[in-house]
Design a protein around this motif. Structure first.
Motif, PDB file in Angstrom:
ATOM      1  N   GLU A 189      43.767   8.189  32.523  1.00  0.00           N
ATOM      2  CA  GLU A 189      42.424   8.324  31.947  1.00  0.00           C
ATOM      3  C   GLU A 189      42.038   9.805  31.942  1.00  0.00           C
ATOM      4  N   GLN A 190      41.464  10.264  30.863  1.00  0.00           N
ATOM      5  CA  GLN A 190      41.084  11.665  30.768  1.00  0.00           C
ATOM      6  C   GLN A 190      39.987  11.988  31.791  1.00  0.00           C
ATOM      7  N   ALA A 191      38.994  11.164  31.855  1.00  0.00           N
ATOM      8  CA  ALA A 191      37.898  11.395  32.794  1.00  0.00           C
ATOM      9  C   ALA A 191      38.164  10.572  34.055  1.00  0.00           C
ATOM     10  N   GLY A 192      37.393  10.865  35.090  1.00  0.00           N
ATOM     11  CA  GLY A 192      37.522  10.088  36.316  1.00  0.00           C
ATOM     12  C   GLY A 192      37.094   8.650  36.074  1.00  0.00           C
ATOM     13  N   LEU A 193      37.524   7.776  36.949  1.00  0.00           N
ATOM     14  CA  LEU A 193      37.181   6.368  36.847  1.00  0.00           C
ATOM     15  C   LEU A 193      35.683   6.192  37.099  1.00  0.00           C
ATOM     16  N   ASP A 194      34.998   5.569  36.181  1.00  0.00           N
ATOM     17  CA  ASP A 194      33.560   5.348  36.293  1.00  0.00           C
ATOM     18  C   ASP A 194      33.332   3.980  36.928  1.00  0.00           C
ATOM     19  N   LEU A 195      33.014   3.966  38.232  1.00  0.00           N
ATOM     20  CA  LEU A 195      32.821   2.708  38.948  1.00  0.00           C
ATOM     21  C   LEU A 195      31.668   1.893  38.384  1.00  0.00           C
ATOM     22  N   VAL A 196      30.605   2.571  37.957  1.00  0.00           N
ATOM     23  CA  VAL A 196      29.450   1.856  37.410  1.00  0.00           C
ATOM     24  C   VAL A 196      29.845   1.140  36.115  1.00  0.00           C
ATOM     25  N   GLN A 197      30.555   1.853  35.238  1.00  0.00           N
ATOM     26  CA  GLN A 197      31.017   1.233  33.993  1.00  0.00           C
ATOM     27  C   GLN A 197      31.928   0.052  34.307  1.00  0.00           C
ATOM     28  N   LEU A 198      32.855   0.233  35.244  1.00  0.00           N
ATOM     29  CA  LEU A 198      33.781  -0.828  35.626  1.00  0.00           C
ATOM     30  C   LEU A 198      33.020  -2.040  36.162  1.00  0.00           C
ATOM     31  N   TYR A 199      32.018  -1.771  36.996  1.00  0.00           N
ATOM     32  CA  TYR A 199      31.202  -2.841  37.570  1.00  0.00           C
ATOM     33  C   TYR A 199      30.521  -3.669  36.475  1.00  0.00           C
ATOM     34  N   TYR A 200      29.930  -2.999  35.497  1.00  0.00           N
ATOM     35  CA  TYR A 200      29.227  -3.731  34.436  1.00  0.00           C
ATOM     36  C   TYR A 200      30.199  -4.460  33.508  1.00  0.00           C
ATOM     37  N   LEU A 201      31.375  -3.898  33.302  1.00  0.00           N
ATOM     38  CA  LEU A 201      32.392  -4.628  32.525  1.00  0.00           C
ATOM     39  C   LEU A 201      32.789  -5.914  33.247  1.00  0.00           C
ATOM     40  N   LEU A 202      32.926  -5.829  34.559  1.00  0.00           N
ATOM     41  CA  LEU A 202      33.263  -7.021  35.349  1.00  0.00           C
ATOM     42  C   LEU A 202      32.142  -8.054  35.277  1.00  0.00           C
ATOM     43  N   ARG A 203      30.912  -7.599  35.401  1.00  0.00           N
ATOM     44  CA  ARG A 203      29.767  -8.518  35.352  1.00  0.00           C
ATOM     45  C   ARG A 203      29.670  -9.216  33.992  1.00  0.00           C
ATOM     46  N   GLN A 204      30.119  -8.510  32.941  1.00  0.00           N
ATOM     47  CA  GLN A 204      30.068  -9.081  31.588  1.00  0.00           C
ATOM     48  C   GLN A 204      31.342  -9.846  31.238  1.00  0.00           C
ATOM     49  N   GLN A 205      32.257  -9.958  32.217  1.00  0.00           N
ATOM     50  CA  GLN A 205      33.536 -10.653  31.982  1.00  0.00           C
ATOM     51  C   GLN A 205      34.319 -10.012  30.832  1.00  0.00           C
ATOM     52  N   ASP A 206      34.258  -8.692  30.738  1.00  0.00           N
ATOM     53  CA  ASP A 206      34.894  -7.953  29.650  1.00  0.00           C
ATOM     54  C   ASP A 206      36.330  -7.601  30.039  1.00  0.00           C
ATOM     55  N   MET A 207      37.294  -7.980  29.189  1.00  0.00           N
ATOM     56  CA  MET A 207      38.710  -7.755  29.469  1.00  0.00           C
ATOM     57  C   MET A 207      39.066  -6.268  29.551  1.00  0.00           C
ATOM     58  N   GLN A 208      38.223  -5.384  29.053  1.00  0.00           N
ATOM     59  CA  GLN A 208      38.498  -3.947  29.158  1.00  0.00           C
ATOM     60  C   GLN A 208      38.557  -3.498  30.614  1.00  0.00           C
ATOM     61  N   ALA A 209      37.957  -4.280  31.500  1.00  0.00           N
ATOM     62  CA  ALA A 209      38.015  -3.959  32.929  1.00  0.00           C
ATOM     63  C   ALA A 209      39.462  -3.917  33.413  1.00  0.00           C
ATOM     64  N   CYS A 210      40.303  -4.782  32.872  1.00  0.00           N
ATOM     65  CA  CYS A 210      41.718  -4.807  33.279  1.00  0.00           C
ATOM     66  C   CYS A 210      42.402  -3.473  32.964  1.00  0.00           C
ATOM     67  N   ALA A 211      42.135  -2.930  31.784  1.00  0.00           N
ATOM     68  CA  ALA A 211      42.749  -1.659  31.394  1.00  0.00           C
ATOM     69  C   ALA A 211      42.264  -0.530  32.300  1.00  0.00           C
ATOM     70  N   LEU A 212      40.964  -0.514  32.612  1.00  0.00           N
ATOM     71  CA  LEU A 212      40.433   0.522  33.495  1.00  0.00           C
ATOM     72  C   LEU A 212      41.088   0.454  34.873  1.00  0.00           C
ATOM     73  N   VAL A 213      41.215  -0.748  35.395  1.00  0.00           N
ATOM     74  CA  VAL A 213      41.814  -0.917  36.719  1.00  0.00           C
ATOM     75  C   VAL A 213      43.301  -0.551  36.671  1.00  0.00           C
ATOM     76  N   GLN A 214      43.986  -0.991  35.624  1.00  0.00           N
ATOM     77  CA  GLN A 214      45.416  -0.689  35.473  1.00  0.00           C
ATOM     78  C   GLN A 214      45.651   0.822  35.466  1.00  0.00           C
ATOM     79  N   ASN A 215      44.845   1.546  34.724  1.00  0.00           N
ATOM     80  CA  ASN A 215      45.024   2.995  34.593  1.00  0.00           C
ATOM     81  C   ASN A 215      44.412   3.792  35.735  1.00  0.00           C
TER      82      ASN A 215
END
Length: 194
Positions: free
Chosen positions: A122-148
């Motif tokens: 990832e170019q920028a640091g991992l954004d925990l807040v963004q990741l948290y809200y993706l998880l709360r929304q059941q958004d599959m993009q969370a998997c890519a963030l965690v993977q990377n």
């Protein structure tokens, strides 16, 4: 025939760049089940449970043929047909199948490992807040963030917590993952479970 048809495997893996981490995770699960399947096959063969053996071979062939494991698919189909036609299956036939199965798994694992190392960080640091809200929304993009962001997660959450968190995400248990992540969020985001 080839142990792995790289063109077919690449076609499957590049069908959706967005969902590639989930696809890699599914392939890893398929590979992790190999030894359990081998034990089942040996057990069915010893017990002369021909129908169960045929069904297991068919299931393996389907999953691996899709990923380009051509030799495995060919040997599996040959054994399936022999079982269907009530022909005897020798110990050598089963040993050959198991050998090709293990070789195919090793080759696929190599491809997956290579692919994962080719993924740009990832170019920028991992954004925990963004990741948290993706998880709360059941958004599959969370998997890519965690993977990377595995390394960053281990730094932010400790290795044990990060491993548990990642396990929950890859099991698609996003609610549990969000609960694990919540205490690590900045104070203004902790009490707001949107």
């Amino acid at each position: 025939m080839a142990l792995i048809n790289h063109t077919r495997l690449q076609a499957v893996l590049s069908m959706s760049q967005q969902h590639q981490p989930q696809l890699i995770r599914m392939i890893s699960t398929l590979l992790a089940d190999a030894e359990k399947n081998i034990s089942q096959i040996q057990s069915y063969a010893q017990a002369q449970q021909r129908q169960e053996l045929q069904q297991t071979l068919h299931k393996i062939r389907g999953g691996y043929a899709t990923l380009g494991a051509e030799d495995l698919a060919h040997v599996s189909k040959t054994l399936e047909l022999a079982l269907e036609q009530q022909q005897p299956i020798s110990e050598a036939d089963l040993t050959g199948f198991i050998s090709i199965y293990r070789q195919s798994c090793a080759a696929l694992q190599q491809e997956i490992t290579k692919l994962q190392s080719d993924v740009p960080p990832e170019q920028a640091g991992l954004d925990l807040v963004q990741l948290y809200y993706l998880l709360r929304q059941q958004d599959m993009q969370a998997c890519a963030l965690v993977q990377n962001g595995q390394d960053q997660l281990k730094q932010l959450l400790t290795t044990a917590v990060a491993d548990n968190f990642s396990q929950q995400v890859f099991a698609l248990n996003f609610t549990a993952a969000a609960v694990i992540l919540q205490p690590f969020l900045p104070a203004e985001h902790r009490s707001n479970p949107k």
